[in-house]
Design a protein around this motif. Structure first.
Motif, PDB file in Angstrom:
ATOM      1  N   GLY A 184     -14.962  24.151  12.878  1.00  0.00           N
ATOM      2  CA  GLY A 184     -14.055  24.737  13.858  1.00  0.00           C
ATOM      3  C   GLY A 184     -12.601  24.532  13.471  1.00  0.00           C
ATOM      4  N   LYS A 185     -11.739  25.386  13.986  1.00  0.00           N
ATOM      5  CA  LYS A 185     -10.318  25.328  13.644  1.00  0.00           C
ATOM      6  C   LYS A 185      -9.608  24.202  14.384  1.00  0.00           C
ATOM      7  CE  LYS A 185      -9.834  30.266  12.617  1.00  0.00           C
ATOM      8  NZ  LYS A 185      -9.122  31.518  12.985  1.00  0.00           N
ATOM      9  N   ALA A 186      -8.683  23.557  13.682  1.00  0.00           N
ATOM     10  CA  ALA A 186      -7.893  22.483  14.287  1.00  0.00           C
ATOM     11  C   ALA A 186      -7.079  22.996  15.466  1.00  0.00           C
ATOM     12  CB  ALA A 186      -6.975  21.849  13.243  1.00  0.00           C
ATOM     13  N   GLU A 187      -6.592  24.236  15.382  1.00  0.00           N
ATOM     14  CA  GLU A 187      -5.749  24.766  16.448  1.00  0.00           C
ATOM     15  C   GLU A 187      -6.490  24.844  17.777  1.00  0.00           C
ATOM     16  OE1 GLU A 187      -5.389  29.414  16.236  1.00  0.00           O
ATOM     17  OE2 GLU A 187      -5.568  28.650  14.181  1.00  0.00           O
ATOM     18  N   HIS A 188      -7.798  25.022  17.735  1.00  0.00           N
ATOM     19  CA  HIS A 188      -8.573  25.054  18.971  1.00  0.00           C
ATOM     20  C   HIS A 188      -8.607  23.678  19.632  1.00  0.00           C
ATOM     21  CE1 HIS A 188     -10.899  28.768  17.294  1.00  0.00           C
ATOM     22  NE2 HIS A 188      -9.718  29.085  17.786  1.00  0.00           N
ATOM     23  N   VAL A 189      -8.697  22.631  18.817  1.00  0.00           N
ATOM     24  CA  VAL A 189      -8.666  21.261  19.350  1.00  0.00           C
ATOM     25  C   VAL A 189      -7.285  20.979  19.932  1.00  0.00           C
ATOM     26  CG1 VAL A 189      -9.109  18.835  18.849  1.00  0.00           C
ATOM     27  CG2 VAL A 189     -10.297  20.605  17.537  1.00  0.00           C
ATOM     28  N   VAL A 190      -6.251  21.354  19.193  1.00  0.00           N
ATOM     29  CA  VAL A 190      -4.881  21.138  19.652  1.00  0.00           C
ATOM     30  C   VAL A 190      -4.641  21.841  20.976  1.00  0.00           C
ATOM     31  CG1 VAL A 190      -2.459  21.655  19.161  1.00  0.00           C
ATOM     32  CG2 VAL A 190      -3.920  20.713  17.362  1.00  0.00           C
ATOM     33  N   ASN A 191      -5.070  23.082  21.083  1.00  0.00           N
ATOM     34  CA  ASN A 191      -4.864  23.821  22.331  1.00  0.00           C
ATOM     35  C   ASN A 191      -5.587  23.172  23.499  1.00  0.00           C
ATOM     36  OD1 ASN A 191      -3.215  25.751  21.172  1.00  0.00           O
ATOM     37  ND2 ASN A 191      -4.896  27.140  20.681  1.00  0.00           N
ATOM     38  N   ALA A 192      -6.749  22.592  23.234  1.00  0.00           N
ATOM     39  CA  ALA A 192      -7.479  21.901  24.299  1.00  0.00           C
ATOM     40  C   ALA A 192      -6.709  20.674  24.775  1.00  0.00           C
ATOM     41  CB  ALA A 192      -8.874  21.513  23.811  1.00  0.00           C
ATOM     42  N   VAL A 193      -6.051  19.974  23.858  1.00  0.00           N
ATOM     43  CA  VAL A 193      -5.242  18.812  24.239  1.00  0.00           C
ATOM     44  C   VAL A 193      -3.996  19.257  24.992  1.00  0.00           C
ATOM     45  CG1 VAL A 193      -3.952  16.815  23.401  1.00  0.00           C
ATOM     46  CG2 VAL A 193      -6.072  17.473  22.265  1.00  0.00           C
ATOM     47  N   LEU A 194      -3.347  20.302  24.516  1.00  0.00           N
ATOM     48  CA  LEU A 194      -2.092  20.751  25.126  1.00  0.00           C
ATOM     49  C   LEU A 194      -2.270  21.188  26.577  1.00  0.00           C
ATOM     50  CD1 LEU A 194      -0.462  22.776  22.188  1.00  0.00           C
ATOM     51  CD2 LEU A 194       0.105  20.473  22.983  1.00  0.00           C
ATOM     52  N   ALA A 195      -3.486  21.504  26.962  1.00  0.00           N
ATOM     53  CA  ALA A 195      -3.732  21.860  28.361  1.00  0.00           C
ATOM     54  C   ALA A 195      -3.422  20.701  29.307  1.00  0.00           C
ATOM     55  CB  ALA A 195      -5.186  22.296  28.539  1.00  0.00           C
TER      56      ALA A 195
END
Length: 275
Positions: free
Chosen positions: A28-39
């Motif tokens: 999976g893409k790192a940006e998807h993890v980052v976006n989940a944290v930024l929420a």
């Protein structure tokens, strides 16, 4: 083992832990993890909203900042450390981070979290470690580092979580010679579990979180192998792992189990037990 964990996480986990697992094991893409944290991020640059399961409520808190930093490190997203550093500079200017801030006094949290604004080694060392893992540099981090050295070098009595925090700091701080000397001294401390729940303790792999950890020298190879064997056997019938402390409210049981599951798999992979 991984397939069973995948089923557990898709069945029970938050989006964040699902995305984290997906990045770690399914490409999976790192940006998807980052976006989940930024929420979970607030306008002040800190994090809240139960990102760390034991601290509920919307206000920015150190435990949430720590969790954000740790996940960012897992996916190599150093650019997201800067807002956290700005928040820390505003809220903890002297470099000592409290376990809980008084801004959360009216929100639910685990009973062991004191919202007293009292800085301590427990959170400061872990946050400093998280920032160093992201290659951060900042005057605030320098102050926090000075504070950690001061507290570690006078440490005579401690508890398992504080000792783990010190080990995490020593694994990441740039001054390696000083870190090695400090780790050799801490090896001889016996942490007290007074006030802990029955069976609550930290295992060798929680101190030596990777094969290169300085805390690995605190244990014999036999002790560490036995511990990793137990971790490997710890997967439950539903595919998840358990965590070693009480759940203060029902919802955090699956939140912490999901974190523990990804942590267990990553630890086993770091030590070559799974590929």
């Amino acid at each position: 083992m991984i397939e069973q964990a995948r089923t557990f996480l898709w069945t029970n986990a938050r989006t964040l832990e699902q995305r984290w697992f997906e990045h770690a094991f399914d490409g999976g893409k790192a940006e998807h993890v980052v976006n989940a944290v930024l929420a979970y991020r607030n306008d002040d640059g800190g994090y809240g909203h139960g990102l760390e399961p034991d601290h509920r409520g919307p206000t920015s808190q150190p435990l949430h900042a720590l969790r954000a930093l740790q996940v960012f490190a897992e996916v190599n997203a150093p650019e997201h450390a800067e807002p956290i550093l700005a928040w820390l500079t505003d809220t903890c200017p002297d470099g000592a981070v409290p376990f809980g801030m008084s801004t959360s006094k009216n929100h639910p949290k685990a009973p062991w979290i004191a919202a007293d604004d009292q800085g301590g080694l427990l959170l400061t060392a872990q946050i400093a470690a998280g920032l160093y893992a992201l290659n951060a540099t900042d005057p605030w981090l320098e102050r926090a580092t000075d504070y950690c050295w001061q507290e570690i070098e006078k440490l005579e009595k401690t508890h398992p979580y504080e000792l783990r925090a010190a080990a995490m700091f020593l694994d990441e701080v740039p001054d390696r010679s000083r870190a090695e000397l400090a780790a050799a001294r801490l090896k001889h401390l016996t942490p007290s579990t007074e006030g802990y729940a029955d069976g609550e303790a930290l295992e060798p792999h929680t101190y030596a979180q990777k094969p290169t950890s300085l805390a690995r020298a605190w244990f014999t190879e036999e002790e560490l192998d036995k511990d990793l064997d137990a971790l490997e056997r710890g997967q439950q019938e539903d595919g998840g792992w358990n965590f070693g402390f009480p759940a203060f409210t029902p919802i955090v049981d699956f939140e912490w189990r999901s974190i523990a599951t990804v942590d267990a798999l990553l630890t086993l992979r770091r030590y070559g037990r799974i590929s």
